[in-house]
Design a protein around this motif. Structure first.
Motif, short mmCIF file in Angstrom:
data_model
loop_
_atom_site.label_atom_id
_atom_site.label_comp_id
_atom_site.label_asym_id
_atom_site.label_seq_id
_atom_site.Cartn_x
_atom_site.Cartn_y
_atom_site.Cartn_z
N THR A 137 -23.42 -24.63 10.19
CA THR A 137 -24.58 -24.25 9.39
C THR A 137 -24.15 -24.05 7.94
O THR A 137 -22.96 -24.06 7.62
CB THR A 137 -25.22 -22.96 9.94
N LYS A 138 -25.14 -23.89 7.08
CA LYS A 138 -24.90 -23.62 5.66
C LYS A 138 -24.02 -24.68 5.01
O LYS A 138 -23.09 -24.38 4.25
CB LYS A 138 -24.28 -22.24 5.47
N VAL A 139 -24.28 -25.94 5.31
CA VAL A 139 -23.54 -27.04 4.67
C VAL A 139 -24.03 -27.16 3.23
O VAL A 139 -25.21 -27.39 2.98
CB VAL A 139 -23.75 -28.36 5.42
N ASN A 140 -23.13 -26.99 2.29
CA ASN A 140 -23.52 -26.98 0.88
C ASN A 140 -22.42 -27.58 0.03
O ASN A 140 -21.34 -27.01 -0.10
CB ASN A 140 -23.83 -25.54 0.43
N ALA A 141 -22.67 -28.74 -0.53
CA ALA A 141 -21.71 -29.40 -1.41
C ALA A 141 -22.01 -29.01 -2.85
O ALA A 141 -23.04 -29.37 -3.40
CB ALA A 141 -21.78 -30.92 -1.25
N ILE A 142 -21.11 -28.22 -3.44
CA ILE A 142 -21.28 -27.77 -4.83
C ILE A 142 -20.44 -28.68 -5.71
O ILE A 142 -19.27 -28.39 -6.02
CB ILE A 142 -20.86 -26.30 -4.98
N LEU A 143 -21.02 -29.79 -6.11
CA LEU A 143 -20.27 -30.83 -6.82
C LEU A 143 -20.25 -30.63 -8.32
O LEU A 143 -19.48 -31.29 -9.02
CB LEU A 143 -20.86 -32.20 -6.48
N SER A 144 -21.09 -29.72 -8.83
CA SER A 144 -21.13 -29.48 -10.28
C SER A 144 -20.18 -28.38 -10.71
O SER A 144 -20.05 -28.11 -11.90
CB SER A 144 -22.56 -29.12 -10.69
N ALA A 145 -19.51 -27.73 -9.77
CA ALA A 145 -18.59 -26.65 -10.11
C ALA A 145 -17.36 -27.20 -10.83
O ALA A 145 -17.08 -28.40 -10.79
CB ALA A 145 -18.18 -25.90 -8.85
N ARG A 146 -16.61 -26.31 -11.49
CA ARG A 146 -15.39 -26.74 -12.19
C ARG A 146 -14.45 -27.43 -11.21
O ARG A 146 -13.84 -28.44 -11.52
CB ARG A 146 -14.71 -25.53 -12.83
N VAL A 147 -14.33 -26.86 -10.02
CA VAL A 147 -13.61 -27.50 -8.92
C VAL A 147 -14.64 -27.78 -7.82
O VAL A 147 -15.12 -26.85 -7.18
CB VAL A 147 -12.48 -26.61 -8.37
N PRO A 148 -15.02 -29.04 -7.62
CA PRO A 148 -16.02 -29.35 -6.58
C PRO A 148 -15.59 -28.82 -5.22
O PRO A 148 -14.41 -28.92 -4.84
CB PRO A 148 -16.07 -30.88 -6.59
N VAL A 149 -16.53 -28.25 -4.50
CA VAL A 149 -16.19 -27.64 -3.22
C VAL A 149 -17.32 -27.88 -2.22
O VAL A 149 -18.50 -27.99 -2.60
CB VAL A 149 -15.94 -26.12 -3.38
N LEU A 150 -16.95 -28.01 -0.97
CA LEU A 150 -17.91 -28.17 0.12
C LEU A 150 -17.82 -26.93 0.99
O LEU A 150 -16.75 -26.61 1.52
CB LEU A 150 -17.60 -29.43 0.94
N LYS A 151 -18.94 -26.24 1.16
CA LYS A 151 -18.97 -25.04 1.99
C LYS A 151 -19.65 -25.36 3.31
O LYS A 151 -20.68 -26.04 3.34
CB LYS A 151 -19.72 -23.90 1.28
N VAL A 152 -19.09 -24.86 4.38
CA VAL A 152 -19.67 -25.06 5.71
C VAL A 152 -19.23 -23.90 6.59
O VAL A 152 -18.09 -23.41 6.48
CB VAL A 152 -19.24 -26.41 6.31
N THR A 153 -20.12 -23.44 7.45
CA THR A 153 -19.83 -22.32 8.34
C THR A 153 -19.89 -22.79 9.78
O THR A 153 -20.87 -23.42 10.20
CB THR A 153 -20.83 -21.18 8.14
N ASP A 154 -18.83 -22.52 10.53
CA ASP A 154 -18.79 -22.86 11.95
C ASP A 154 -19.64 -21.86 12.73
O ASP A 154 -19.45 -20.64 12.61
CB ASP A 154 -17.35 -22.84 12.44
N CYS A 155 -20.56 -22.35 13.54
CA CYS A 155 -21.47 -21.47 14.27
C CYS A 155 -20.76 -20.70 15.38
O CYS A 155 -21.15 -19.59 15.71
CB CYS A 155 -22.63 -22.28 14.86
N GLY A 156 -19.75 -21.29 15.97
CA GLY A 156 -19.08 -20.65 17.09
C GLY A 156 -18.25 -19.45 16.69
O GLY A 156 -18.16 -18.47 17.44
N THR A 157 -17.63 -19.49 15.51
CA THR A 157 -16.75 -18.41 15.08
C THR A 157 -17.30 -17.62 13.90
O THR A 157 -16.83 -16.52 13.63
CB THR A 157 -15.39 -19.00 14.65
N GLY A 158 -18.28 -18.20 13.18
CA GLY A 158 -18.79 -17.54 11.99
C GLY A 158 -17.88 -17.69 10.80
O GLY A 158 -18.10 -17.08 9.74
N ILE A 159 -16.83 -18.52 10.91
CA ILE A 159 -15.88 -18.69 9.81
C ILE A 159 -16.46 -19.65 8.78
O ILE A 159 -16.87 -20.76 9.11
CB ILE A 159 -14.54 -19.23 10.33
N GLU A 160 -16.49 -19.20 7.53
CA GLU A 160 -16.94 -20.06 6.44
C GLU A 160 -15.75 -20.80 5.86
O GLU A 160 -14.74 -20.19 5.50
CB GLU A 160 -17.63 -19.25 5.35
N CYS A 161 -15.85 -22.11 5.76
CA CYS A 161 -14.78 -22.95 5.22
C CYS A 161 -15.16 -23.41 3.81
O CYS A 161 -16.27 -23.88 3.59
CB CYS A 161 -14.54 -24.16 6.11
#
Length: 523
Positions: A137-161
């Motif tokens: 869940t919460k798949v969000n590609a922030i490509l305009s940031a100084r360092v582009p980053v892709l955020k994603v949260t695993d539903c099974g563990t709740g860990i945000e990557c």
């Protein structure tokens, strides 16, 4: 003497005077800190990650590499997903994000922004498919940031990557911090406590214009270097032959037990850390800079915002680790240091009880109710959510079918064992979904009527960027992070499908099992 030398000496002298005055003013604290020691030690022991937290992150890293293999399977260059940040430094908690870097083995020294965004978009497409099936869940590609980053949260563990591309500098710094932790264990412990404190005070987020974790770690190292006797050496001595991880690793054994003459407790170091940084708040405007490289206060002018803290990068000295700090947030940071010292005084004077002080320093404890109780432990007894679609159970030895377009597919084995890794739980309600439920590299094999982990001693290869000494002093810590133990695997793990929904051999059985699984004993 040059003017810059006069200025540097003057700022450093004033900083030392203010430190001595602050320690003298707060000297009544130190004889009574035994009561505070229990709070610090108990908080650290309670909030340190469990074996399950290590396992969950290792499994996610393995599975993300499987996703990378699938995304780039038909191309010559296939990237690897490698951890950095708090997990690699062993300074994370169960609620910490997992920082990851997608690295290509093409020896590219500079990666263009176009390549970074293209890579993140490709991974984003894979995660969007998984999100439609409830795994992430919460798949969000922030490509305009100084360092582009892709955020994603695993539903099974709740860990945000937080996934970036070719962040080799972050990996190298994380490895160096892990190596330095071998010199004295108080460095790792104090970093953990300071990060927990800063997070609860709302001053540990570069996105919000406050201090990032690396700047806090550098300040902790600087503080330990400034104790009498010092606990850590100046980083200039460690980096005498270079700042690349293999060179640093070879230098670390010379400094093991460097601070053995210092007997200060974790509580004493935590309190003196707050006092030190609170004492010099008036000097940041004058160019005061904390240098862990030199283990001293220096005068340094960065392209900086007036009134903000400056913390010298210990490997690239022309950079300010606290460069994301915004002037409006500096007041909040200064207040956090000062109020925390006053709260400790109030506790030792009997005006606050133990729980009140803990809440004021580290926030209300919602992360850990009990070391033995987790939300996953009772999953076997939970009923599926109301209105949840019924799913067919996977029969042993037979692949189940999945609807077309459902993304990466997986099957489960329900052995009735609820003690296994939660991300491989056999239930399929919304609490147990996640990419961790996809086919893992470490799978189970069928022996008779029982399911047994396949080669549980199989280890994950070290990242390509970790040019490690054959017997590095931090080896046990690194392998505890990245390599599973025999007790880490239980029945009930996910089995790969051998054919896809078209009846063709599945990617995992064809490629991952032949190249990466413990079934291949020739790797």
């Amino acid at each position: 003497m040059m003017i810059s030398d006069v200025t540097q000496n003057d700022v450093a002298k004033r900083a030392k005077q203010l430190e001595e005055l602050a320690f003298s003013t707060n000297r009544s604290l130190f004889p009574r800190l035994y009561a505070f020691t229990d709070i610090i030690d108990d908080f650290y022991n309670l909030h340190r990650p469990t074996s399950r937290d290590y396992e969950s992150r290792r499994d996610l890293i393995r599975i993300l590499n499987i996703i990378a293999k699938e995304a780039y399977g038909n191309e010559k260059v296939c990237p690897t997903v490698e951890p950095f940040g708090s997990f690699l430094m062993d300074m994370f908690s169960s609620q910490s994000d997992l920082d990851l870097s997608i690295n290509f083995n093409d020896n590219a020294t500079v990666v263009s922004r176009q390549r970074q965004t293209k890579t993140l978009r490709r991974f984003s497409q894979k995660f969007n498919n998984l999100q439609r099936n409830g795994h992430v869940t919460k798949v969000n590609a922030i490509l305009s940031a100084r360092v582009p980053v892709l955020k994603v949260t695993d539903c099974g563990t709740g860990i945000e990557c937080d996934i970036s591309v070719e962040n080799r500098d972050g990996i190298a710094k994380s490895q160096i911090v892990l190596m330095i932790s071998a010199i004295d264990e108080r460095f790792q412990k104090l970093c953990f406590m300071v990060k927990a404190w800063a997070k609860s005070q709302g001053i540990n987020s570069s996105v919000d214009g406050t201090l990032n974790s690396l700047s806090l770690i550098a300040l902790v190292a600087f503080h330990l270097q400034r104790r009498d006797p010092p606990i850590l050496p100046p980083f200039s001595e460690i980096f005498k032959d270079g700042t690349d991880p293999p060179t640093v690793n070879s230098a670390i054994p010379k400094f093991l037990n460097y601070g053995r003459r210092n007997n200060e407790s974790l509580a004493e170091l935590f309190v003196t850390f707050l006092i030190r940084l609170d004492s010099v708040k008036a000097l940041w405007d004058d160019g005061l800079c904390a240098s862990a490289y030199e283990a001293s206060w220096i005068h340094k002018t960065f392209t900086r915002k007036i009134g903000c803290m400056t913390v010298e990068d210990f490997t690239i000295r022309s950079l300010n680790l606290a460069r994301a700090l915004s002037p409006p947030k500096m007041k909040k940071i200064n207040q956090s240091f000062h109020k925390s010292i006053l709260n400790i005084h109030a506790f030792l004077d009997g005006k606050l009880d133990r729980s009140q002080l803990t809440d004021k320093l580290f926030g209300t404890d919602q992360d850990v109710k009990s070391k033995s109780v987790r939300k996953f432990d009772s999953i076997e007894s939970k009923k599926p959510a109301a209105g949840a679609p019924k799913r067919k159970r996977f029969k042993k030895g037979k692949p189940s079918t999945a609807p077309s377009g459902s993304g990466i597919r997986y099957d489960s084995l329900n052995t009735g064992n609820g003690s296994g890794n939660p991300i491989f739980s056999s239930n399929r309600n919304e609490n147990t979904k996640g990419i961790g439920r996809m086919p893992p590299v470490m799978s189970a094999i069928h022996y008779g009527n029982s399911w047994t982990p396949a080669n549980p001693l199989h280890t994950m290869p070290l990242p390509s960027s970790a040019f490690l000494h054959p017997n590095p002093p931090f080896a046990s810590t690194y392998h505890r992070l990245m390599n599973p133990s025999p007790s880490a695997y239980h029945p009930g793990m996910m089995m790969p499908r051998y054919v896809n929904h078209h009846g063709a051999p599945h990617l995992y059985s064809r490629r991952v099992h032949s190249e990466y699984s413990p079934w291949n004993h020739n790797q």
